[in-house]
Design an enzyme around this catalytic site. Structure first.
Site, PDB file in Angstrom:
ATOM      1  N   CYS A 164      -6.153 -21.390 -16.681  1.00 25.00           N
ATOM      2  CA  CYS A 164      -5.464 -22.055 -15.740  1.00 25.00           C
ATOM      3  C   CYS A 164      -3.849 -21.579 -15.827  1.00 25.00           C
ATOM      4  O   CYS A 164      -3.068 -21.988 -14.920  1.00 25.00           O
ATOM      5  CB  CYS A 164      -5.287 -23.514 -15.828  1.00 25.00           C
ATOM      6  SG  CYS A 164      -6.782 -24.471 -15.904  1.00 25.00           S
ATOM      7  N   HIS A 304       3.552 -27.528 -15.166  1.00 25.19           N
ATOM      8  CA  HIS A 304       2.077 -27.288 -15.073  1.00 25.19           C
ATOM      9  C   HIS A 304       1.501 -28.810 -14.533  1.00 25.19           C
ATOM     10  O   HIS A 304       0.494 -28.799 -13.699  1.00 25.19           O
ATOM     11  CB  HIS A 304       1.232 -26.824 -16.504  1.00 25.19           C
ATOM     12  CG  HIS A 304      -0.122 -26.638 -16.586  1.00 25.19           C
ATOM     13  ND1 HIS A 304      -0.493 -25.612 -15.662  1.00 25.19           N
ATOM     14  CD2 HIS A 304      -1.071 -27.230 -17.095  1.00 25.19           C
ATOM     15  CE1 HIS A 304      -1.795 -25.765 -15.827  1.00 25.19           C
ATOM     16  NE2 HIS A 304      -2.160 -26.471 -16.731  1.00 25.19           N
ATOM     17  N   GLU A 315       3.217 -31.396 -22.546  1.00 30.75           N
ATOM     18  CA  GLU A 315       4.177 -30.722 -21.664  1.00 30.75           C
ATOM     19  C   GLU A 315       5.527 -31.521 -21.912  1.00 30.75           C
ATOM     20  O   GLU A 315       6.677 -30.724 -21.961  1.00 30.75           O
ATOM     21  CB  GLU A 315       3.843 -30.727 -20.209  1.00 30.75           C
ATOM     22  CG  GLU A 315       4.888 -29.556 -19.485  1.00 30.75           C
ATOM     23  CD  GLU A 315       4.327 -29.185 -18.228  1.00 30.75           C
ATOM     24  OE1 GLU A 315       3.174 -29.689 -17.745  1.00 30.75           O
ATOM     25  OE2 GLU A 315       4.785 -28.004 -17.563  1.00 30.75           O
ATOM     26  N   LYS A 333       0.432 -30.574  -8.478  1.00 35.51           N
ATOM     27  CA  LYS A 333      -1.073 -31.142  -8.382  1.00 35.51           C
ATOM     28  C   LYS A 333      -1.152 -32.379  -7.763  1.00 35.51           C
ATOM     29  O   LYS A 333      -2.241 -32.391  -7.391  1.00 35.51           O
ATOM     30  CB  LYS A 333      -1.499 -30.838  -9.883  1.00 35.51           C
ATOM     31  CG  LYS A 333      -1.549 -29.129 -10.409  1.00 35.51           C
ATOM     32  CD  LYS A 333      -1.929 -29.245 -11.932  1.00 35.51           C
ATOM     33  CE  LYS A 333      -2.079 -27.703 -11.963  1.00 35.51           C
ATOM     34  NZ  LYS A 333      -0.681 -27.211 -12.222  1.00 35.51           N
ATOM     35  N   HIS A 338      -5.688 -29.213  -8.618  1.00 41.07           N
ATOM     36  CA  HIS A 338      -5.583 -27.939  -9.427  1.00 41.07           C
ATOM     37  C   HIS A 338      -6.193 -26.813  -9.218  1.00 41.07           C
ATOM     38  O   HIS A 338      -7.649 -26.768  -9.260  1.00 41.07           O
ATOM     39  CB  HIS A 338      -6.229 -28.681 -10.786  1.00 41.07           C
ATOM     40  CG  HIS A 338      -5.807 -27.670 -11.961  1.00 41.07           C
ATOM     41  ND1 HIS A 338      -5.230 -26.389 -12.047  1.00 41.07           N
ATOM     42  CD2 HIS A 338      -5.555 -27.927 -13.329  1.00 41.07           C
ATOM     43  CE1 HIS A 338      -5.045 -25.864 -13.173  1.00 41.07           C
ATOM     44  NE2 HIS A 338      -5.422 -26.759 -13.932  1.00 41.07           N
ATOM     45  N   PHE A 397      -7.049 -23.430 -20.868  1.00 35.23           N
ATOM     46  CA  PHE A 397      -7.958 -23.749 -22.009  1.00 35.23           C
ATOM     47  C   PHE A 397      -8.068 -22.624 -22.772  1.00 35.23           C
ATOM     48  O   PHE A 397      -7.736 -21.408 -22.370  1.00 35.23           O
ATOM     49  CB  PHE A 397      -9.360 -23.734 -21.433  1.00 35.23           C
ATOM     50  CG  PHE A 397      -9.754 -25.232 -20.582  1.00 35.23           C
ATOM     51  CD1 PHE A 397      -9.312 -26.172 -20.817  1.00 35.23           C
ATOM     52  CD2 PHE A 397     -10.811 -25.397 -19.616  1.00 35.23           C
ATOM     53  CE1 PHE A 397      -9.162 -27.519 -20.599  1.00 35.23           C
ATOM     54  CE2 PHE A 397     -11.125 -26.495 -19.185  1.00 35.23           C
ATOM     55  CZ  PHE A 397     -10.297 -27.429 -19.544  1.00 35.23           C
TER      56      PHE A 397
END
Length: 409
Positions: A164, A304, A315, A333, A338, A397
């Site tokens: 991502c 993010h 975060e 998002k 996403h 990831f």
């Protein structure tokens, strides 16, 4: 060959998103504060059957029938975004020094749909029915390759895959090519179309997707107390990055400056983020140092913000580590879903527009404050405010973190 430089100009934007085709359409859609999530017939029968889909994406109409027959969806989106970005920059491919133009495009899953479809033929005992273009239509580097073929860009050409964070990582690699003097222009960004039953079922089993399927538009709720995951999405964004001297020589007016980039790895877990956000904070700190800025210089963070319980908390802790008082934060998002490998590039493009418009889009679906997340979340409505510098963060990831810092010009 020109020597090294530090400054990198953003001279063009191209965006394909669930809010619309084009940077302006995406921006206008975000300002409404509404989600684009809806029921997805392609995911029918799955526990989570919602996604954010680019509307009216007719490949033949948008990129041409000749190109469309061999392009998988994520490649076509990348190509369209690149054409928009080059036009926005006022560049004419036939006039540029093709050997000095690079392309770097990030993607996370590339074309899973193609591989699954071809594997079904093999499993059915029909190997001779497998398309001879199955590989060339779907490998991760094909988005960058097709852009180069379409626009005649003969410089360095890469695919970047950091899950991502791929779109943001691609912009960082492109910046390095320009700083080193290897290129005058680099078309950089990300592309993804992961609205497929395999990733949808996988992310659901991991607990990463919102289960709020009865209310698609209210599903993804970044930083909200009731958040329960993200909504799968698709899209592409390409930014034209250029050596400032090259841009000045042709009379181009930059939209912003890509001032800093930082990348780290948590080395903590294959999927979960470091709960204290240590790797994310280190990436952001590195990007600030690279830009020659202090935390107090940053007016806004395009986060993010996936809407998962683990990511948003980690975060928030990272932002509190870096900033004594975190600046205004938004996450796209909730509105766009996403888009995995494209997300960072779309968010970078929107961050540039925020600097230009002196406006921060709202975080869709952020309604109830999480007491463990003490951030200034922009919600409900756009916030008009002077902005001189902003950061965009992306995490993937594998614990891969990327942070970009942009300055207004």
């Amino acid at each position: 060959m020109p020597g090294a430089c530090r400054e990198v100009a953003v001279t063009g934007l191209g965006v394909v998103s669930p809010a619309g085709i084009g940077a302006r359409a995406t921006w206008d859609g975000l300002l409404t504060g509404r989600s684009t999530a809806a029921r997805d017939p392609g995911l029918a029968g799955l526990p989570v059957d919602i996604s954010c889909q680019v509307p009216d994406f007719d490949t033949a109409r948008l990129v041409g029938r000749k190109a469309a027959w061999r392009l998988d969806r994520f490649v076509a989106m990348a190509l369209l975004a690149a054409r928009h970005a080059v036009a926005d920059a006022g560049l004419v491919p036939g006039d540029w020094d093709a050997a000095r133009v690079g392309v770097v495009i990030g993607t996370g899953t590339a074309s899973m749909e193609r591989y699954v479809g071809e594997f079904a033929k093999l499993a059915a005992g029909r190997p001779l029915d497998i398309s001879p273009l199955a590989v060339t239509r779907s490998v991760p580097n094909m988005a960058a390759a097709e852009i180069a073929l379409d626009l005649t860009a003969q410089g360095p050409n890469f695919a970047v895959s950091t899950a991502c964070a791929s779109g943001s990582s691609a912009l960082g690699v492109a910046r390095d090519l320009l700083r080193a003097g290897t290129c005058d222009i680099v078309l950089a960004g990300g592309a993804e179309s992961a609205r497929h039953p395999i990733p949808a079922a996988c992310f659901h089993r991991m607990g990463a997707l919102s289960a709020r399927v009865a209310d698609p538009a209210g599903a993804c709720r970044p930083f909200d107390a009731a958040r329960d995951g993200f909504v799968l999405s698709e899209g592409a964004a390409v930014l034209v990055l250029e050596r400032p001297a090259h841009a000045r020589a042709r009379g181009a007016r930059p939209r912003a400056q890509l001032a800093g980039y930082g990348a780290t790895c948590d080395a903590y877990h294959y999927a979960a983020p470091d709960p204290e956000g240590r790797g994310a904070a280190a990436a952001l700190t590195a990007a600030l140092a690279d830009a020659g800025l202090t935390p107090g210089d940053i007016d806004h963070v395009n986060a993010h913000g996936t809407g998962t319980r683990l990511n948003d908390l980690a975060e928030a802790r990272a932002l509190h580590t870096v900033f004594p008082t975190p600046p205004a934060v938004t996450s796209l998002k909730g509105a766009l879903g996403h888009a995995i490998g494209a997300a960072g590039a779309i968010e970078a493009a929107v961050t540039v527009m925020s600097l230009q418009e002196s406006c921060i889009p709202p975080t869709a679906n952020h309604e109830d404050r999480d007491l463990d997340i003490d951030l200034d979340i922009v919600s409900k409505a756009p916030r008009s405010t002077p902005l001189s510098a902003a950061a965009s963060t992306s995490f993937g990831f594998g614990g891969q973190n990327a942070a970009l810092v942009f300055r207004a010009v």
